[in-house]
Design an enzyme around this catalytic site. Structure first.
Site, PDB file in Angstrom:
ATOM      1  N   CYS A 116     -48.319  19.385  -6.616  1.00 45.45           N
ATOM      2  CA  CYS A 116     -48.381  17.946  -6.929  1.00 45.45           C
ATOM      3  C   CYS A 116     -48.884  17.108  -5.752  1.00 45.45           C
ATOM      4  O   CYS A 116     -49.164  15.926  -5.913  1.00 45.45           O
ATOM      5  CB  CYS A 116     -47.014  17.444  -7.385  1.00 45.45           C
ATOM      6  SG  CYS A 116     -46.444  18.277  -8.863  1.00 45.45           S
ATOM      7  N   HIS A 257     -46.359   9.789  -6.640  1.00 50.87           N
ATOM      8  CA  HIS A 257     -46.471  10.877  -7.618  1.00 50.87           C
ATOM      9  C   HIS A 257     -45.557  10.563  -8.801  1.00 50.87           C
ATOM     10  O   HIS A 257     -44.421  10.115  -8.610  1.00 50.87           O
ATOM     11  CB  HIS A 257     -46.054  12.186  -6.948  1.00 50.87           C
ATOM     12  CG  HIS A 257     -45.987  13.342  -7.880  1.00 50.87           C
ATOM     13  ND1 HIS A 257     -46.982  13.626  -8.784  1.00 50.87           N
ATOM     14  CD2 HIS A 257     -45.026  14.294  -8.058  1.00 50.87           C
ATOM     15  CE1 HIS A 257     -46.641  14.708  -9.479  1.00 50.87           C
ATOM     16  NE2 HIS A 257     -45.460  15.126  -9.063  1.00 50.87           N
ATOM     17  N   ASN A 287     -45.941  13.912 -15.965  1.00 49.12           N
ATOM     18  CA  ASN A 287     -46.341  14.463 -14.669  1.00 49.12           C
ATOM     19  C   ASN A 287     -47.575  15.342 -14.868  1.00 49.12           C
ATOM     20  O   ASN A 287     -47.479  16.443 -15.409  1.00 49.12           O
ATOM     21  CB  ASN A 287     -45.166  15.266 -14.097  1.00 49.12           C
ATOM     22  CG  ASN A 287     -45.464  15.890 -12.743  1.00 49.12           C
ATOM     23  OD1 ASN A 287     -46.607  15.880 -12.283  1.00 49.12           O
ATOM     24  ND2 ASN A 287     -44.442  16.444 -12.123  1.00 49.12           N
TER      25      ASN A 287
HETATM   26  O1  UT7 Z   1     -43.733  17.368  -9.745  1.00 49.14           O
HETATM   27  C1  UT7 Z   1     -42.973  18.354  -9.125  1.00 49.14           C
HETATM   28  C2  UT7 Z   1     -41.687  17.821  -8.739  1.00 49.14           C
HETATM   29  N1  UT7 Z   1     -40.767  17.845  -9.855  1.00 49.14           N
HETATM   30  C3  UT7 Z   1     -39.833  16.909  -9.928  1.00 49.14           C
HETATM   31  O2  UT7 Z   1     -39.809  16.012  -9.111  1.00 49.14           O
HETATM   32  C4  UT7 Z   1     -38.757  17.052 -10.981  1.00 49.14           C
HETATM   33  C5  UT7 Z   1     -37.422  16.757 -10.358  1.00 49.14           C
HETATM   34  N2  UT7 Z   1     -36.297  16.931 -11.265  1.00 49.14           N
HETATM   35  C6  UT7 Z   1     -36.046  16.069 -12.270  1.00 49.14           C
HETATM   36  O3  UT7 Z   1     -36.830  15.180 -12.518  1.00 49.14           O
HETATM   37  C7  UT7 Z   1     -34.748  16.212 -13.033  1.00 49.14           C
HETATM   38  O4  UT7 Z   1     -33.905  17.091 -12.360  1.00 49.14           O
HETATM   39  C8  UT7 Z   1     -34.948  16.697 -14.499  1.00 49.14           C
HETATM   40  C9  UT7 Z   1     -35.639  15.633 -15.301  1.00 49.14           C
HETATM   41  C10 UT7 Z   1     -35.746  17.986 -14.513  1.00 49.14           C
HETATM   42  C11 UT7 Z   1     -33.584  16.954 -15.138  1.00 49.14           C
HETATM   43  O5  UT7 Z   1     -32.779  15.789 -15.042  1.00 49.14           O
HETATM   44  P1  UT7 Z   1     -31.286  15.870 -14.482  1.00 49.14           P
HETATM   45  O6  UT7 Z   1     -30.752  14.519 -14.533  1.00 49.14           O
HETATM   46  O7  UT7 Z   1     -31.342  16.544 -13.137  1.00 49.14           O
HETATM   47  O8  UT7 Z   1     -30.579  16.752 -15.561  1.00 49.14           O
HETATM   48  P2  UT7 Z   1     -29.812  18.146 -15.378  1.00 49.14           P
HETATM   49  O9  UT7 Z   1     -30.784  19.253 -15.237  1.00 49.14           O
HETATM   50  O10 UT7 Z   1     -28.761  17.990 -14.356  1.00 49.14           O
HETATM   51  O11 UT7 Z   1     -29.124  18.255 -16.786  1.00 49.14           O
HETATM   52  C12 UT7 Z   1     -28.116  17.320 -17.218  1.00 49.14           C
HETATM   53  C13 UT7 Z   1     -27.745  17.627 -18.650  1.00 49.14           C
HETATM   54  C14 UT7 Z   1     -27.473  19.113 -18.889  1.00 49.14           C
HETATM   55  O12 UT7 Z   1     -26.435  19.203 -19.843  1.00 49.14           O
HETATM   56  P3  UT7 Z   1     -24.936  19.537 -19.374  1.00 49.14           P
HETATM   57  O13 UT7 Z   1     -25.011  20.849 -18.652  1.00 49.14           O
HETATM   58  O14 UT7 Z   1     -24.543  18.400 -18.465  1.00 49.14           O
HETATM   59  O15 UT7 Z   1     -24.187  19.573 -20.649  1.00 49.14           O
HETATM   60  C15 UT7 Z   1     -28.733  19.600 -19.525  1.00 49.14           C
HETATM   61  O16 UT7 Z   1     -28.573  20.703 -20.368  1.00 49.14           O
HETATM   62  O17 UT7 Z   1     -28.843  17.269 -19.502  1.00 49.14           O
HETATM   63  C16 UT7 Z   1     -29.172  18.388 -20.329  1.00 49.14           C
HETATM   64  N3  UT7 Z   1     -30.587  18.341 -20.612  1.00 49.14           N
HETATM   65  C17 UT7 Z   1     -31.107  17.671 -21.640  1.00 49.14           C
HETATM   66  N4  UT7 Z   1     -30.543  16.968 -22.639  1.00 49.14           N
HETATM   67  C18 UT7 Z   1     -31.371  16.394 -23.553  1.00 49.14           C
HETATM   68  C19 UT7 Z   1     -31.594  18.901 -19.885  1.00 49.14           C
HETATM   69  N5  UT7 Z   1     -32.774  18.624 -20.458  1.00 49.14           N
HETATM   70  C20 UT7 Z   1     -32.492  17.858 -21.560  1.00 49.14           C
HETATM   71  C21 UT7 Z   1     -33.294  17.249 -22.547  1.00 49.14           C
HETATM   72  N6  UT7 Z   1     -32.702  16.539 -23.510  1.00 49.14           N
HETATM   73  N7  UT7 Z   1     -34.658  17.353 -22.530  1.00 49.14           N
END
Ligand code: UT7
Length: 335
Positions: A116, A257, A287
């Site tokens: 990225c 980004h 992204n």
């Molecule tokens: O370009 C390269 C660099 N990449 C980035 O900068 C990405 C960086 N990371 C992120 O943007 C975030 O970590 C994500 C968007 C990937 C995920 O968001 P988060 O707030 O960190 O969520 P999480 O992975 O901690 O998940 C929280 C909850 C989980 O459920 P439980 O375990 O709390 O019950 C996930 O299963 O959200 C759930 N979850 C979703 N729920 C609905 C994960 N994806 C989804 C979804 N819809 N699409």
């Protein structure tokens, strides 16, 4: 002769026509618009869904638009550099294919792999090439077909990414008030386990096993990547601002980004910059990896004025990060 300064003289862009919105995505995986908008900030993304077309197709569309805008003789272009992680082929380079399609007879071409941060790193390189006095016109392209590596059954990653390409022309200027002024690029080699494509490279070539185990899709540990991204982008942006005397009053734009709107808000907060001064198009494209920065410049080109101070910043797999300061060289609404 005085010092040569590297300026951007035009921007081109391309996003595929097909729009994959959150409603459609909610029918593919267990997710919903509200979660995606609050946790990531993406409303829709573009997908290149025509068979046989890859990153190079979008890259050449963006570059063609740029060439048409500037009306340059193709024989005057010295180099084409494509930043991408989703190259058309392992080899030859995507840039060489783009060069062929553009009909450039006096140029050389190569790809850069910096995830990225690809566009940011390539801009820094192209600026140094121009400042050396050896090259006069370089096309820098950031392009990625992320849909080719996204698992559309994996809800944690599929809402994030989209496809697109942006291209800029980099040229010399003797005006010392304009152009690429400063940068800080940084790579922290800890990134591999947290964000990678496990198979398809020379360590783990494609096999039935790699396909069965979905090893050709993006593997991301979102929370870890998120934390590194916020820290790296905020720290580097603050450092570049501080050492160049930039603040909320004399900074026109931050170009971040577009990985997650919460990361972007954290960077703006650190600089005490209102969101009106932050380029934002994640809601429409998601992204697009190396595509995000040039696509942001493309979207905002008409608002950009000669003399505007910009900070560009990015973070990605590797972990690569960086921030750069540049002063815009033309009134975007006049091109
Ligand atoms: O370009 C390269 C660099 N990449 C980035 O900068 C990405 C960086 N990371 C992120 O943007 C975030 O970590 C994500 C968007 C990937 C995920 O968001 P988060 O707030 O960190 O969520 P999480 O992975 O901690 O998940 C929280 C909850 C989980 O459920 P439980 O375990 O709390 O019950 C996930 O299963 O959200 C759930 N979850 C979703 N729920 C609905 C994960 N994806 C989804 C979804 N819809 N699409």
């Amino acid at each position: 002769m005085g010092k040569i300064h590297a300026v951007i003289t035009g921007v081109g862009g391309y996003v595929p026509e097909y729009v994959l919105n959150n409603d459609e995505l909610s029918r593919m995986v267990d997710t919903n618009d509200e979660w995606i908008m609050t946790r990531i900030g993406v409303k829709e993304r573009r997908i290149l869904n025509e068979e046989g077309l890859g990153t190079g197709y979008m890259a050449r569309k963006a570059a063609k638009q740029l060439m048409q805008k500037l009306n340059y003789d193709p024989n005057t272009i010295d180099a084409v550099i494509v930043a991408t992680s989703t190259a058309d082929y392992h080899f030859p380079s995507t840039a060489s294919i783009v060069l062929g399609h553009l009909g450039l007879k006096n140029a050389f071409a190569f790809d850069i792999s910096a995830a990225c941060c690809g566009f940011l790193y390539t801009m820094d390189l192209a600026a140094a090439m121009i400042e050396s006095g050896r090259y006069k016109r370089i096309i820098v392209i950031g392009a990625d077909k992320m849909s080719s590596v996204v698992d559309y059954t994996e809800r944690a990653t599929c809402p994030i990414f989209g496809d697109g390409a942006g291209a800029v022309m980099v040229e010399p200027s003797e005006d010392e008030t304009l152009g690429w002024k400063d940068s800080k690029l940084s790579t922290d080699g800890k990134g591999l386990p947290f964000l990678c494509l496990k198979a398809g490279g020379s360590v783990c070539p494609p096999s039935y096993f790699t396909i069965d185990h979905k090893m050709h899709y993006i593997h991301q540990e979102g929370r870890t990547v998120f934390k590194y991204a916020v820290t790296a982008m905020s720290d580097l942006t603050a450092e570049i601002a501080e050492r160049n005397g930039l603040n909320k009053d004399n900074l026109a734009w931050v170009v971040p980004h577009q990985a997650n709107v919460r990361i972007i808000q954290a960077v703006a907060h650190r600089l005490e910059l209102p969101m009106e001064k932050v380029m934002l198009n994640i809601q429409r494209y998601g992204n697009t990896s190396a595509g995000t920065l040039p696509l942001a410049l493309w979207d905002y080109e008409k608002k950009l004025k000669k003399g505007d101070n910009l900070i560009l910043t990015a973070f990605g797999a590797g972990f690569v990060s960086g921030a750069a300061y540049m002063t815009w060289a033309y009134d975007g609404d006049k091109l």
